[in-house]
Design an enzyme around this catalytic site. Structure first.
Site, PDB file in Angstrom:
ATOM      1  N   TYR A  33       0.827  -1.208   0.000  1.00  0.00           N
ATOM      2  CA  TYR A  33       0.000   0.000   0.000  1.00  0.00           C
ATOM      3  C   TYR A  33       0.855   1.249   0.000  1.00  0.00           C
ATOM      4  CZ  TYR A  33       0.903   0.967   4.979  1.00  0.00           C
ATOM      5  OH  TYR A  33       1.495   1.266   6.177  1.00  0.00           O
ATOM      6  N   LYS A 148       6.478  -2.025   1.807  1.00  0.00           N
ATOM      7  CA  LYS A 148       5.307  -1.418   2.460  1.00  0.00           C
ATOM      8  C   LYS A 148       4.112  -2.360   2.332  1.00  0.00           C
ATOM      9  CE  LYS A 148       3.237   3.145   3.192  1.00  0.00           C
ATOM     10  NZ  LYS A 148       3.354   3.105   4.643  1.00  0.00           N
ATOM     11  N   GLU A 181      12.140   2.337  14.092  1.00  0.00           N
ATOM     12  CA  GLU A 181      11.215   3.331  13.539  1.00  0.00           C
ATOM     13  C   GLU A 181       9.903   3.223  14.306  1.00  0.00           C
ATOM     14  OE1 GLU A 181       9.833   2.643   9.490  1.00  0.00           O
ATOM     15  OE2 GLU A 181       9.975   0.476   9.752  1.00  0.00           O
ATOM     16  N   LEU A 206      11.197   1.322   6.858  1.00  0.00           N
ATOM     17  CA  LEU A 206      10.572   1.760   5.616  1.00  0.00           C
ATOM     18  C   LEU A 206      11.255   3.057   5.186  1.00  0.00           C
ATOM     19  CD1 LEU A 206       8.121   1.199   3.665  1.00  0.00           C
ATOM     20  CD2 LEU A 206       7.037   3.104   4.846  1.00  0.00           C
TER      21      LEU A 206
HETATM   22  N1  PDD Z   1       2.877   4.962   7.296  1.00  0.00           N
HETATM   23  N2  PDD Z   1       7.558   3.705   8.741  1.00  0.00           N
HETATM   24  C1  PDD Z   1       6.399   3.016   8.764  1.00  0.00           C
HETATM   25  C2  PDD Z   1       6.377   1.685   9.440  1.00  0.00           C
HETATM   26  C3  PDD Z   1       5.251   3.544   8.154  1.00  0.00           C
HETATM   27  O1  PDD Z   1       4.105   2.828   8.163  1.00  0.00           O
HETATM   28  C4  PDD Z   1       5.307   4.817   7.545  1.00  0.00           C
HETATM   29  C5  PDD Z   1       4.110   5.422   6.864  1.00  0.00           C
HETATM   30  C6  PDD Z   1       6.528   5.502   7.550  1.00  0.00           C
HETATM   31  C7  PDD Z   1       6.695   6.862   6.897  1.00  0.00           C
HETATM   32  O2  PDD Z   1       6.609   6.780   5.501  1.00  0.00           O
HETATM   33  P1  PDD Z   1       6.083   7.992   4.627  1.00  0.00           P
HETATM   34  O3  PDD Z   1       6.899   9.174   5.006  1.00  0.00           O
HETATM   35  O4  PDD Z   1       6.308   7.577   3.249  1.00  0.00           O
HETATM   36  O5  PDD Z   1       4.623   8.218   4.971  1.00  0.00           O
HETATM   37  C8  PDD Z   1       7.630   4.918   8.146  1.00  0.00           C
HETATM   38  C9  PDD Z   1       1.650   5.393   6.648  1.00  0.00           C
HETATM   39  C10 PDD Z   1       1.439   6.862   6.711  1.00  0.00           C
HETATM   40  C11 PDD Z   1       0.504   4.572   7.195  1.00  0.00           C
HETATM   41  O6  PDD Z   1       0.714   3.383   7.388  1.00  0.00           O
HETATM   42  O7  PDD Z   1      -0.590   5.109   7.388  1.00  0.00           O
END
Ligand code: PDD
Length: 286
Positions: A33, A148, A181, A206
């Site tokens: 996703y 992801k 993270e 991620l």
């Molecule tokens: N999550 N690390 C994890 C485990 C994440 O699920 C996310 C993002 C990030 C940050 O990635 P980005 O900057 O590309 O949003 C880091 C999304 C927002 C979610 O699961 O809703």
């Protein structure tokens, strides 16, 4: 106005947006996703999101049902149909519908669904002004958080625990006591020398899109970026801490477990990074 979702090529009322019970996303979490921010009617960093989507898909050998260009058209249409000015797009691709069998099905078309929703910027103002608390939890995810995937149960459990403890996010801590993270965000600290530190995207995290835009921003600033792991202890003693994601952008962290960061006040560098963030993120007009 009723909400509209996108399901396998069709725009349908959100209430009637269904996938089959044998979709492999539903049975095996066999899918990936993306979450993109919409800000002032623009999709933020869409190219980077599509690139990461393509990486996640190829790592799992899922063949996308749509190419990038037509997908972008549908994303923009979805945002317009839902009249979202500020909010989020959620996009999910799974390996598709097939009789349940762990082994990949042959000749099955992957599924794609998308939703778009409004999130009022005002609803987040208090959090930016006050900062948020995080808790630490033991890393218990699989060894490929660089993909992801929609398999997010450890992340859900961690974030639920955070909520029950009055916190906003949970930071996974590895066997060496180092911060990995957050449950849905990347973790950052700023030390007393004004060095901005975040873990290297070496496969253990991620590779956040927001994180990359912050890198561009730091490049152009007086601050120094250091990509390295930091310990929970170092975070507790940090000058500032923050998290980044498409849903939080740069969100100051003022408490880690029971320890206040910078006396519990929002840090000035994190605040500045948030205020100037959109000068560095790519905007795609809808
Ligand atoms: N999550 N690390 C994890 C485990 C994440 O699920 C996310 C993002 C990030 C940050 O990635 P980005 O900057 O590309 O949003 C880091 C999304 C927002 C979610 O699961 O809703």
């Amino acid at each position: 106005m009723s909400r509209i979702a996108f399901v396998n090529g069709q725009f349908v009322p959100h209430m009637a947006a269904y996938v089959h019970i044998e979709d492999r996303g539903y049975q095996f979490a066999d899918g990936v996703y993306e979450v993109c921010e919409i800000k002032d009617g623009q999709i933020i960093d869409i190219d980077r999101h599509l690139k990461r989507l393509s990486y996640s898909l190829s790592e799992l050998q899922i063949i996308p049902a749509m190419k990038d260009q037509p997908l972008v058209v549908k994303m923009k249409q979805l945002v317009a149909k839902n009249r979202v000015k500020d909010g989020l797009i959620y996009l999910q691709v799974t390996r598709g519908v097939a009789p349940r069998n762990h082994v990949f099905p042959q000749n099955t078309k992957s599924s794609i669904v998308m939703t778009a929703k409004s999130v009022s910027p005002a609803s987040k103002t208090a959090q930016y002004e006050k900062g948020v608390a995080v808790i630490s939890v033991a890393e218990n995810r699989w060894s490929r958080p660089d993909i992801k995937t929609i398999g997010l149960l450890p992340n859900c459990l961690a974030k639920q625990e955070a909520k029950e403890q009055g916190a906003f996010e949970a930071w996974f801590i590895d066997e060496d006591g180092l911060v990995v993270e957050g449950g849905s965000s990347n973790a950052w600290i700023i030390n007393q020398d004004n060095e901005i530190i975040t873990r290297k995207a070496d496969g253990s995290i991620l590779k956040g899109i927001t994180r990359e835009a912050i890198f561009n921003q730091i490049d152009k600033s007086e601050y120094r970026l250091i990509e390295r792991p930091f310990s929970l202890r170092e975070a507790i003693l940090a000058k500032e801490a923050f998290i980044s994601s498409a849903t939080t952008i740069v969100m100051p962290v003022v408490k880690i477990d029971n320890h206040l960061i910078a006396g519990g006040k929002v840090g000035q560098i994190a605040k500045l990074l948030f205020e100037k963030y959109y000068n560095y993120a790519q905007k795609t007009t809808i």
